[in-house]
Design an enzyme around this catalytic site. Structure first.
Site, short mmCIF file in Angstrom:
data_model
loop_
_atom_site.label_atom_id
_atom_site.label_comp_id
_atom_site.label_asym_id
_atom_site.label_seq_id
_atom_site.Cartn_x
_atom_site.Cartn_y
_atom_site.Cartn_z
N ASN A 149 -0.38 -8.49 28.01
CA ASN A 149 -0.35 -7.13 27.46
C ASN A 149 -1.68 -6.73 26.83
O ASN A 149 -1.74 -5.78 26.05
CB ASN A 149 0.83 -6.97 26.47
CG ASN A 149 0.81 -8.01 25.36
OD1 ASN A 149 -0.18 -8.72 25.19
ND2 ASN A 149 1.89 -8.09 24.60
N ARG A 174 -3.36 -7.94 14.00
CA ARG A 174 -2.29 -8.43 13.13
C ARG A 174 -2.46 -7.80 11.75
O ARG A 174 -3.58 -7.72 11.23
CB ARG A 174 -2.32 -9.96 13.00
CG ARG A 174 -1.79 -10.72 14.20
CD ARG A 174 -0.31 -10.44 14.47
NE ARG A 174 0.18 -11.13 15.66
CZ ARG A 174 0.33 -10.57 16.86
NH1 ARG A 174 0.04 -9.30 17.05
NH2 ARG A 174 0.81 -11.27 17.88
N GLN A 205 6.91 -8.46 9.54
CA GLN A 205 7.58 -7.56 10.49
C GLN A 205 9.03 -7.97 10.63
O GLN A 205 9.27 -9.15 10.87
CB GLN A 205 6.86 -7.59 11.84
CG GLN A 205 5.49 -6.93 11.76
CD GLN A 205 4.80 -6.77 13.10
OE1 GLN A 205 3.70 -6.25 13.16
NE2 GLN A 205 5.39 -7.21 14.18
N HIS A 214 5.40 -2.08 15.75
CA HIS A 214 4.60 -2.91 16.64
C HIS A 214 5.03 -2.69 18.11
O HIS A 214 5.98 -3.30 18.58
CB HIS A 214 4.81 -4.39 16.24
CG HIS A 214 3.85 -5.33 16.88
ND1 HIS A 214 3.67 -6.62 16.44
CD2 HIS A 214 3.00 -5.19 17.93
CE1 HIS A 214 2.77 -7.22 17.18
NE2 HIS A 214 2.35 -6.37 18.10
P1 NDP Z 1 -8.30 -13.32 23.33
O1 NDP Z 1 -7.97 -14.75 23.05
O2 NDP Z 1 -8.73 -12.95 24.69
O3 NDP Z 1 -9.41 -12.80 22.34
C1 NDP Z 1 -9.46 -13.13 21.01
C2 NDP Z 1 -10.91 -13.06 20.59
O4 NDP Z 1 -10.98 -13.16 19.16
C3 NDP Z 1 -11.74 -14.19 21.16
O5 NDP Z 1 -12.90 -13.64 21.77
C4 NDP Z 1 -12.10 -14.98 19.90
O6 NDP Z 1 -13.35 -15.56 19.92
C5 NDP Z 1 -12.12 -13.92 18.86
N1 NDP Z 1 -12.10 -14.45 17.50
C6 NDP Z 1 -11.32 -15.43 16.99
N2 NDP Z 1 -11.61 -15.63 15.70
C7 NDP Z 1 -12.61 -14.77 15.38
C8 NDP Z 1 -13.34 -14.52 14.20
N3 NDP Z 1 -13.10 -15.22 13.09
N4 NDP Z 1 -14.29 -13.55 14.23
C9 NDP Z 1 -14.53 -12.85 15.37
N5 NDP Z 1 -13.87 -13.06 16.53
C10 NDP Z 1 -12.91 -14.01 16.53
O7 NDP Z 1 -6.98 -12.49 22.92
P2 NDP Z 1 -6.61 -10.98 23.20
O8 NDP Z 1 -7.85 -10.16 23.18
O9 NDP Z 1 -5.73 -10.87 24.38
O10 NDP Z 1 -5.70 -10.70 21.92
C11 NDP Z 1 -6.26 -10.74 20.62
C12 NDP Z 1 -5.19 -10.59 19.57
O11 NDP Z 1 -4.61 -9.30 19.64
C13 NDP Z 1 -4.00 -11.55 19.72
O12 NDP Z 1 -4.26 -12.82 19.17
C14 NDP Z 1 -2.93 -10.81 18.96
O13 NDP Z 1 -2.99 -11.13 17.59
C15 NDP Z 1 -3.28 -9.36 19.15
N6 NDP Z 1 -2.37 -8.70 20.10
C16 NDP Z 1 -1.63 -7.64 19.65
C17 NDP Z 1 -0.72 -7.05 20.49
C18 NDP Z 1 0.07 -5.85 20.06
O14 NDP Z 1 1.09 -5.54 20.67
N7 NDP Z 1 -0.33 -5.14 19.01
C19 NDP Z 1 -0.47 -7.55 21.85
C20 NDP Z 1 -1.40 -8.58 22.25
C21 NDP Z 1 -2.27 -9.15 21.38
P3 NDP Z 1 -13.76 -16.83 20.77
O15 NDP Z 1 -12.65 -17.12 21.73
O16 NDP Z 1 -15.03 -16.33 21.39
O17 NDP Z 1 -13.92 -17.91 19.78
#
Ligand code: NDP
Length: 399
Positions: free
Chosen positions: A147, A285, A314, A333
Protein backbone atom coordinates in the site's frame (compact mmCIF):
# COMPACT_ATOMS: atom_id res chain seq x y z
CA UNK A 1 -3.17 -27.51 12.82
CA UNK A 2 -2.79 -23.85 13.57
CA UNK A 3 -5.13 -21.40 15.23
CA UNK A 4 -5.07 -18.12 13.33
CA UNK A 5 -6.29 -15.07 15.23
CA UNK A 6 -7.15 -12.16 12.98
CA UNK A 7 -8.01 -8.63 14.16
CA UNK A 8 -9.81 -6.46 11.63
CA UNK A 9 -11.76 -3.21 11.74
CA UNK A 10 -15.54 -3.18 12.13
CA UNK A 11 -17.91 -3.57 9.18
CA UNK A 12 -19.51 -0.38 7.80
CA UNK A 13 -22.29 0.91 10.08
CA UNK A 14 -24.79 0.17 7.29
CA UNK A 15 -23.64 -3.43 6.99
CA UNK A 16 -21.27 -5.26 4.65
CA UNK A 17 -21.58 -3.72 1.13
CA UNK A 18 -23.85 -5.43 -1.37
CA UNK A 19 -22.47 -3.35 -4.25
CA UNK A 20 -19.48 -1.09 -4.93
CA UNK A 21 -18.93 2.30 -6.55
CA UNK A 22 -16.82 0.71 -9.31
CA UNK A 23 -16.97 -2.66 -11.01
CA UNK A 24 -13.24 -3.37 -11.17
CA UNK A 25 -9.82 -2.17 -10.07
CA UNK A 26 -6.74 -1.92 -12.30
CA UNK A 27 -4.51 -4.99 -12.31
CA UNK A 28 -1.01 -4.13 -11.14
CA UNK A 29 1.69 -6.76 -11.52
CA UNK A 30 4.85 -4.94 -10.46
CA UNK A 31 5.87 -2.02 -8.28
CA UNK A 32 8.18 0.78 -9.43
CA UNK A 33 11.37 -1.01 -8.28
CA UNK A 34 10.47 -4.19 -10.18
CA UNK A 35 9.23 -6.17 -7.16
CA UNK A 36 6.19 -8.25 -8.10
CA UNK A 37 2.87 -7.71 -6.38
CA UNK A 38 1.89 -10.67 -4.16
CA UNK A 39 1.92 -14.09 -5.81
CA UNK A 40 -0.26 -16.47 -3.78
CA UNK A 41 -1.18 -19.80 -5.41
CA UNK A 42 -4.81 -18.64 -5.50
CA UNK A 43 -7.20 -16.10 -3.98
CA UNK A 44 -10.79 -16.59 -2.80
CA UNK A 45 -11.94 -12.99 -3.16
CA UNK A 46 -12.79 -10.53 -5.92
CA UNK A 47 -10.22 -7.71 -6.08
CA UNK A 48 -12.07 -4.51 -5.22
CA UNK A 49 -14.16 -6.10 -2.44
CA UNK A 50 -14.04 -4.83 1.15
CA UNK A 51 -11.63 -7.33 2.73
CA UNK A 52 -10.15 -5.44 5.69
CA UNK A 53 -13.27 -5.49 7.90
CA UNK A 54 -14.50 -8.34 10.06
CA UNK A 55 -16.89 -9.81 7.47
CA UNK A 56 -14.26 -9.45 4.72
CA UNK A 57 -11.90 -11.75 6.70
CA UNK A 58 -9.09 -10.81 4.27
CA UNK A 59 -10.61 -13.52 2.07
CA UNK A 60 -8.80 -16.15 4.14
CA UNK A 61 -11.47 -18.43 5.66
CA UNK A 62 -11.91 -20.92 2.81
CA UNK A 63 -8.16 -21.29 2.33
CA UNK A 64 -7.39 -21.77 6.02
CA UNK A 65 -10.28 -24.12 6.80
CA UNK A 66 -9.64 -26.23 3.70
CA UNK A 67 -6.19 -26.91 5.14
CA UNK A 68 -7.61 -27.80 8.55
CA UNK A 69 -6.62 -24.58 10.34
CA UNK A 70 -9.01 -22.52 12.43
CA UNK A 71 -9.66 -18.81 11.91
CA UNK A 72 -11.00 -16.50 14.62
CA UNK A 73 -11.78 -12.96 13.45
CA UNK A 74 -12.63 -10.09 15.79
CA UNK A 75 -12.48 -6.32 16.05
CA UNK A 76 -12.53 -6.49 19.87
CA UNK A 77 -8.84 -5.90 20.51
CA UNK A 78 -8.26 -3.61 23.48
CA UNK A 79 -8.26 -4.26 27.20
CA UNK A 80 -7.78 -7.44 29.25
CA UNK A 81 -11.37 -8.63 28.64
CA UNK A 82 -11.17 -8.24 24.86
CA UNK A 83 -11.84 -11.22 22.59
CA UNK A 84 -8.31 -10.74 21.25
CA UNK A 85 -6.67 -11.16 24.62
CA UNK A 86 -8.83 -14.20 25.43
CA UNK A 87 -8.15 -15.94 22.11
CA UNK A 88 -4.45 -15.10 22.13
CA UNK A 89 -3.61 -17.75 24.75
CA UNK A 90 -3.53 -20.63 22.23
CA UNK A 91 -3.02 -18.77 18.93
CA UNK A 92 -0.07 -19.70 16.70
CA UNK A 93 -0.54 -16.86 14.22
CA UNK A 94 -1.82 -13.33 14.78
CA UNK A 95 -2.82 -11.23 11.79
CA UNK A 96 -3.44 -7.53 12.32
CA UNK A 97 -3.72 -4.39 10.22
CA UNK A 98 -2.07 -1.10 11.27
CA UNK A 99 -5.40 0.73 10.72
CA UNK A 100 -6.96 -1.08 13.69
CA UNK A 101 -3.87 -2.46 15.34
CA UNK A 102 -3.92 -5.39 17.73
CA UNK A 103 -1.10 -4.14 19.95
CA UNK A 104 1.18 -7.07 20.69
CA UNK A 105 2.93 -5.78 23.79
CA UNK A 106 5.50 -7.79 25.73
CA UNK A 107 2.80 -8.57 28.32
CA UNK A 108 0.49 -9.97 25.66
CA UNK A 109 3.29 -11.93 24.01
CA UNK A 110 4.03 -13.47 27.41
CA UNK A 111 0.41 -14.67 27.54
CA UNK A 112 0.71 -16.35 24.12
CA UNK A 113 3.08 -19.30 24.53
CA UNK A 114 2.18 -20.81 21.13
CA UNK A 115 2.59 -17.60 19.14
CA UNK A 116 5.09 -18.07 16.28
CA UNK A 117 4.07 -15.60 13.57
CA UNK A 118 2.83 -12.00 13.81
CA UNK A 119 1.68 -10.99 10.37
CA UNK A 120 0.91 -7.40 9.44
CA UNK A 121 -1.67 -7.21 6.66
CA UNK A 122 -0.21 -3.95 5.40
CA UNK A 123 3.01 -2.11 6.22
CA UNK A 124 4.37 -1.00 9.60
CA UNK A 125 4.80 -3.51 12.41
CA UNK A 126 5.38 -1.03 15.23
CA UNK A 127 2.22 -2.32 16.95
CA UNK A 128 4.30 -5.38 17.80
CA UNK A 129 6.90 -5.07 20.56
CA UNK A 130 9.73 -6.01 18.20
CA UNK A 131 12.20 -6.49 21.03
CA UNK A 132 9.87 -9.01 22.68
CA UNK A 133 9.39 -10.75 19.31
CA UNK A 134 13.16 -10.90 18.86
CA UNK A 135 13.61 -12.33 22.37
CA UNK A 136 10.86 -14.94 21.85
CA UNK A 137 12.01 -15.75 18.26
CA UNK A 138 8.58 -14.89 16.87
CA UNK A 139 8.62 -14.17 13.13
CA UNK A 140 7.20 -10.76 12.21
CA UNK A 141 6.32 -10.14 8.57
CA UNK A 142 4.48 -7.46 6.63
CA UNK A 143 3.34 -7.06 3.02
CA UNK A 144 6.04 -4.66 1.90
CA UNK A 145 5.04 -2.25 -0.90
CA UNK A 146 1.40 -3.43 -0.88
CA UNK A 147 0.00 0.00 0.00
CA UNK A 148 3.00 2.32 -0.38
CA UNK A 149 1.61 3.97 -3.52
CA UNK A 150 -1.84 4.26 -1.91
CA UNK A 151 -0.21 6.30 0.86
CA UNK A 152 1.91 8.38 -1.54
CA UNK A 153 -1.25 9.41 -3.40
CA UNK A 154 -2.85 10.35 -0.09
CA UNK A 155 0.14 12.47 0.92
CA UNK A 156 -0.05 14.49 -2.29
CA UNK A 157 -3.79 14.95 -1.77
CA UNK A 158 -3.25 16.15 1.79
CA UNK A 159 -0.46 18.59 0.87
CA UNK A 160 -2.74 20.19 -1.73
CA UNK A 161 -5.71 20.02 0.64
CA UNK A 162 -3.90 21.92 3.39
CA UNK A 163 -1.97 24.45 1.35
CA UNK A 164 -4.98 25.34 -0.83
CA UNK A 165 -7.37 25.31 2.19
CA UNK A 166 -9.67 22.75 0.55
CA UNK A 167 -11.54 21.34 3.55
CA UNK A 168 -12.78 24.65 5.03
CA UNK A 169 -13.77 25.83 1.53
CA UNK A 170 -15.78 22.63 0.96
CA UNK A 171 -17.47 23.18 4.32
CA UNK A 172 -18.62 26.68 3.25
CA UNK A 173 -20.43 25.12 0.29
CA UNK A 174 -22.10 22.50 2.47
CA UNK A 175 -23.18 25.26 4.89
CA UNK A 176 -24.87 27.08 1.95
CA UNK A 177 -22.31 29.89 1.76
CA UNK A 178 -20.31 31.55 -1.02
CA UNK A 179 -17.65 33.00 1.27
CA UNK A 180 -14.73 33.42 -1.08
CA UNK A 181 -12.66 35.66 1.20
CA UNK A 182 -13.11 33.26 4.11
CA UNK A 183 -11.93 30.41 1.89
CA UNK A 184 -8.91 32.13 0.37
CA UNK A 185 -7.52 33.97 3.39
CA UNK A 186 -5.48 30.81 4.12
CA UNK A 187 -5.07 29.53 0.55
CA UNK A 188 -1.69 29.40 -1.26
CA UNK A 189 -0.10 27.77 -4.31
CA UNK A 190 2.24 24.85 -3.75
CA UNK A 191 4.33 25.92 -6.76
CA UNK A 192 7.77 27.16 -5.70
CA UNK A 193 7.52 25.83 -2.13
CA UNK A 194 10.30 23.86 -0.44
CA UNK A 195 8.91 20.40 0.22
CA UNK A 196 10.84 17.75 2.15
CA UNK A 197 10.31 14.12 3.10
CA UNK A 198 11.58 12.43 6.22
CA UNK A 199 12.64 9.13 4.62
CA UNK A 200 12.83 8.36 0.93
CA UNK A 201 11.86 4.70 1.06
CA UNK A 202 9.02 3.25 -0.98
CA UNK A 203 6.47 5.89 0.06
CA UNK A 204 8.85 8.84 0.41
CA UNK A 205 10.38 8.35 -3.04
CA UNK A 206 6.95 7.87 -4.62
CA UNK A 207 5.84 11.16 -3.02
CA UNK A 208 8.91 12.94 -4.40
CA UNK A 209 8.25 11.58 -7.89
CA UNK A 210 4.58 12.61 -7.75
CA UNK A 211 5.43 16.12 -6.53
CA UNK A 212 8.11 16.84 -9.14
CA UNK A 213 5.62 18.10 -11.79
CA UNK A 214 4.33 20.71 -9.32
CA UNK A 215 7.57 22.68 -9.75
CA UNK A 216 8.44 22.60 -6.07
CA UNK A 217 11.95 22.37 -4.61
CA UNK A 218 12.39 18.86 -3.28
CA UNK A 219 14.36 17.88 -0.16
CA UNK A 220 14.87 14.60 1.69
CA UNK A 221 16.62 13.06 4.66
CA UNK A 222 17.16 9.32 5.16
CA UNK A 223 19.57 6.93 6.85
CA UNK A 224 20.74 5.72 3.41
CA UNK A 225 21.24 8.16 0.55
CA UNK A 226 19.40 7.58 -2.75
CA UNK A 227 21.44 6.75 -5.88
CA UNK A 228 23.03 9.84 -7.45
CA UNK A 229 21.02 9.25 -10.64
CA UNK A 230 17.74 9.57 -8.70
CA UNK A 231 18.95 12.69 -6.87
CA UNK A 232 19.79 14.26 -10.25
CA UNK A 233 16.60 13.14 -11.98
CA UNK A 234 14.42 14.74 -9.29
CA UNK A 235 16.83 17.57 -8.48
CA UNK A 236 16.83 16.55 -4.80
CA UNK A 237 18.56 18.33 -1.94
CA UNK A 238 19.82 15.78 0.60
CA UNK A 239 20.05 16.62 4.31
CA UNK A 240 22.13 14.53 6.69
CA UNK A 241 19.65 15.13 9.52
CA UNK A 242 16.00 15.96 9.95
CA UNK A 243 16.65 19.30 11.64
CA UNK A 244 18.61 20.74 8.73
CA UNK A 245 15.75 19.79 6.39
CA UNK A 246 12.84 20.84 8.63
CA UNK A 247 14.36 24.34 9.04
CA UNK A 248 14.16 25.19 5.33
CA UNK A 249 10.91 23.52 4.33
CA UNK A 250 7.45 24.97 3.82
CA UNK A 251 5.96 21.46 3.78
CA UNK A 252 7.34 18.38 5.55
CA UNK A 253 5.95 14.92 4.84
CA UNK A 254 6.85 12.11 7.23
CA UNK A 255 7.39 8.69 5.66
CA UNK A 256 9.66 6.71 8.01
CA UNK A 257 8.64 3.76 10.18
CA UNK A 258 8.01 4.24 13.90
CA UNK A 259 10.82 2.71 15.91
CA UNK A 260 12.81 3.94 18.90
CA UNK A 261 14.89 6.29 16.70
CA UNK A 262 11.84 8.10 15.29
CA UNK A 263 9.49 8.15 18.29
CA UNK A 264 8.56 11.80 19.06
CA UNK A 265 11.04 13.03 16.44
CA UNK A 266 8.77 16.04 15.81
CA UNK A 267 8.70 17.51 19.30
CA UNK A 268 8.28 21.11 20.47
CA UNK A 269 11.97 21.85 20.01
CA UNK A 270 12.13 20.68 16.37
CA UNK A 271 8.81 22.33 15.46
CA UNK A 272 10.08 25.63 16.93
CA UNK A 273 12.99 25.51 14.45
CA UNK A 274 10.67 25.16 11.44
CA UNK A 275 9.55 28.17 9.37
CA UNK A 276 6.51 29.90 10.86
CA UNK A 277 3.49 28.73 8.86
CA UNK A 278 4.97 25.41 7.74
CA UNK A 279 2.74 22.40 7.13
CA UNK A 280 3.31 18.82 8.35
CA UNK A 281 1.75 15.80 6.68
CA UNK A 282 2.16 12.61 8.69
CA UNK A 283 0.82 9.39 7.21
CA UNK A 284 3.62 7.32 8.79
CA UNK A 285 2.77 6.87 12.47
CA UNK A 286 1.13 9.20 15.01
CA UNK A 287 3.80 8.67 17.64
CA UNK A 288 6.53 10.12 15.40
CA UNK A 289 4.99 13.48 16.37
CA UNK A 290 4.52 14.72 19.91
CA UNK A 291 0.74 14.95 20.31
CA UNK A 292 0.59 18.11 22.42
CA UNK A 293 3.41 19.89 20.60
CA UNK A 294 1.49 19.59 17.31
CA UNK A 295 -1.75 20.87 18.84
CA UNK A 296 -0.07 23.87 20.46
CA UNK A 297 1.92 24.74 17.32
CA UNK A 298 -1.37 24.93 15.41
CA UNK A 299 -2.92 27.08 18.15
CA UNK A 300 0.04 29.49 18.13
CA UNK A 301 0.35 29.65 14.33
CA UNK A 302 3.86 28.17 14.29
CA UNK A 303 2.32 25.50 12.04
CA UNK A 304 -0.22 26.58 9.40
CA UNK A 305 -1.62 23.08 9.06
CA UNK A 306 -1.26 19.43 10.00
CA UNK A 307 -2.80 16.50 8.17
CA UNK A 308 -2.48 12.78 8.14
CA UNK A 309 -4.29 9.62 9.06
CA UNK A 310 -2.16 8.13 11.82
CA UNK A 311 -2.73 8.56 15.55
CA UNK A 312 -1.56 7.07 18.80
CA UNK A 313 -3.16 5.02 20.05
CA UNK A 314 -5.60 3.71 17.48
CA UNK A 315 -8.51 4.12 17.63
CA UNK A 316 -7.89 7.60 19.04
CA UNK A 317 -9.90 8.32 22.20
CA UNK A 318 -12.81 10.71 21.61
CA UNK A 319 -10.97 13.48 23.51
CA UNK A 320 -7.70 13.16 21.53
CA UNK A 321 -6.66 16.82 20.88
CA UNK A 322 -5.98 16.14 17.20
CA UNK A 323 -9.73 15.73 16.65
CA UNK A 324 -10.39 19.36 17.62
CA UNK A 325 -7.15 21.32 17.03
CA UNK A 326 -7.38 24.15 14.44
CA UNK A 327 -6.33 23.87 10.78
CA UNK A 328 -6.02 20.10 10.68
CA UNK A 329 -6.99 17.69 7.94
CA UNK A 330 -7.02 14.44 9.86
CA UNK A 331 -8.88 11.29 8.87
CA UNK A 332 -8.97 7.93 10.58
CA UNK A 333 -6.15 5.64 9.46
CA UNK A 334 -7.30 4.97 5.89
CA UNK A 335 -4.62 5.92 3.38
CA UNK A 336 -3.21 2.41 3.06
CA UNK A 337 -6.57 0.66 3.12
CA UNK A 338 -8.18 1.71 -0.15
CA UNK A 339 -10.03 -1.17 -1.83
CA UNK A 340 -7.12 -1.28 -4.30
CA UNK A 341 -4.60 -1.70 -1.46
CA UNK A 342 -6.73 -4.28 0.33
CA UNK A 343 -6.63 -6.59 -2.70
CA UNK A 344 -2.83 -6.49 -2.60
CA UNK A 345 -2.29 -6.89 1.13
CA UNK A 346 -4.92 -9.64 1.39
CA UNK A 347 -3.13 -11.52 -1.40
CA UNK A 348 0.23 -10.87 0.29
CA UNK A 349 -1.11 -12.15 3.61
CA UNK A 350 -2.20 -15.32 1.85
CA UNK A 351 1.19 -15.64 0.15
CA UNK A 352 2.98 -15.40 3.50
CA UNK A 353 0.63 -17.96 5.09
CA UNK A 354 1.12 -20.39 2.19
CA UNK A 355 4.90 -20.12 2.62
CA UNK A 356 4.59 -20.56 6.39
CA UNK A 357 2.42 -23.69 6.19
CA UNK A 358 4.39 -25.20 3.29
CA UNK A 359 7.74 -24.62 5.00
CA UNK A 360 8.93 -22.36 2.17
CA UNK A 361 10.91 -19.18 2.81
CA UNK A 362 8.89 -15.99 3.15
CA UNK A 363 10.16 -13.33 0.72
CA UNK A 364 13.05 -11.53 2.34
CA UNK A 365 11.47 -8.14 1.64
CA UNK A 366 8.44 -9.16 3.75
CA UNK A 367 10.44 -10.04 6.87
CA UNK A 368 10.79 -7.67 9.82
CA UNK A 369 11.97 -10.11 12.52
CA UNK A 370 13.11 -13.67 11.90
CA UNK A 371 15.23 -16.12 13.85
CA UNK A 372 15.59 -13.81 16.83
CA UNK A 373 16.85 -10.75 14.95
CA UNK A 374 15.76 -7.97 12.62
CA UNK A 375 15.63 -9.34 9.07
CA UNK A 376 14.72 -8.25 5.53
CA UNK A 377 12.96 -4.87 5.47
CA UNK A 378 13.23 -4.86 9.27
CA UNK A 379 17.02 -4.94 9.18
CA UNK A 380 17.06 -2.10 6.65
CA UNK A 381 14.40 0.24 7.94
CA UNK A 382 13.77 -0.44 11.64
CA UNK A 383 15.84 -0.48 14.83
CA UNK A 384 15.32 -3.04 17.59
CA UNK A 385 13.26 -2.02 20.61
CA UNK A 386 9.66 -1.31 21.50
CA UNK A 387 7.27 1.43 20.38
CA UNK A 388 4.01 0.06 21.82
CA UNK A 389 4.21 1.84 25.20
CA UNK A 390 0.92 3.60 26.01
CA UNK A 391 -1.14 1.49 23.58
CA UNK A 392 -3.51 0.34 26.35
CA UNK A 393 -5.11 3.81 26.12
CA UNK A 394 -6.85 2.59 22.93
CA UNK A 395 -9.37 0.84 25.20
CA UNK A 396 -10.75 4.29 26.11
CA UNK A 397 -12.27 4.66 22.61
CA UNK A 398 -15.09 2.33 23.53
CA UNK A 399 -14.94 2.88 27.26
P1 NDP B 1 10.19 1.59 3.48
O1 NDP B 1 10.78 0.54 4.34
O2 NDP B 1 10.28 1.43 2.01
O3 NDP B 1 10.81 3.01 3.82
C1 NDP B 1 11.09 3.43 5.08
C2 NDP B 1 12.23 4.42 4.99
O4 NDP B 1 12.38 5.06 6.26
C3 NDP B 1 13.54 3.77 4.65
O5 NDP B 1 14.13 4.47 3.56
C4 NDP B 1 14.34 3.99 5.94
O6 NDP B 1 15.69 4.20 5.76
C5 NDP B 1 13.76 5.25 6.46
N1 NDP B 1 14.10 5.51 7.86
C6 NDP B 1 14.07 4.65 8.90
N2 NDP B 1 14.46 5.27 10.02
C7 NDP B 1 14.76 6.54 9.68
C8 NDP B 1 15.24 7.66 10.41
N3 NDP B 1 15.50 7.56 11.71
N4 NDP B 1 15.42 8.82 9.74
C9 NDP B 1 15.17 8.91 8.41
N5 NDP B 1 14.73 7.86 7.66
C10 NDP B 1 14.52 6.69 8.30
O7 NDP B 1 8.65 1.71 3.93
P2 NDP B 1 7.45 2.47 3.25
O8 NDP B 1 7.96 3.70 2.59
O9 NDP B 1 6.64 1.54 2.43
O10 NDP B 1 6.59 2.82 4.54
C11 NDP B 1 7.11 3.70 5.53
C12 NDP B 1 6.19 3.75 6.73
O11 NDP B 1 4.95 4.34 6.37
C13 NDP B 1 5.80 2.39 7.30
O12 NDP B 1 6.78 1.87 8.17
C14 NDP B 1 4.52 2.72 8.03
O13 NDP B 1 4.80 3.18 9.33
C15 NDP B 1 3.94 3.86 7.22
N6 NDP B 1 2.78 3.41 6.42
C16 NDP B 1 1.57 4.00 6.65
C17 NDP B 1 0.47 3.56 5.98
C18 NDP B 1 -0.87 4.22 6.16
O14 NDP B 1 -1.90 3.64 5.82
N7 NDP B 1 -0.93 5.44 6.70
C19 NDP B 1 0.52 2.43 5.05
C20 NDP B 1 1.87 1.98 4.79
C21 NDP B 1 2.94 2.43 5.49
P3 NDP B 1 16.75 3.10 5.35
O15 NDP B 1 15.99 1.86 4.95
O16 NDP B 1 17.45 3.81 4.23
O17 NDP B 1 17.55 2.87 6.57
Amino acid sequence: MAKVLCVLYDDPVGGYPKAYARDAIPKIERYADGQTTPTPQAIDFKPGALLGCVSGELGLRKFLESRGHSLFVTSDKDGPNSAFEKELVDAEIVISQPFWPAYLTAERIAKAPKLKLALTAGIGSDHVDLQAAIDRKITVAEVTFSNSISVAEHVVMMILGLVRNYIPSYQWVVKGGWNIADCVERSYDVEGMEVGTVAAGRIGLAVLRRLKPFDVKLHYTDRHRLPESVEKELNLIYHADVESMAKVCDVVTINCPLHPETEHLFNASLIAKMKRGAYIINTARGKICDRDAIASALESGQLAGYAGDVWFPQPAPKDHPWRTMPHHGMTPHISGSSLSAQARYAAGTREILECWFDGKPIRNEYLVVDGGKLAGVGAHSYSAGNATKGSEEAARFRG
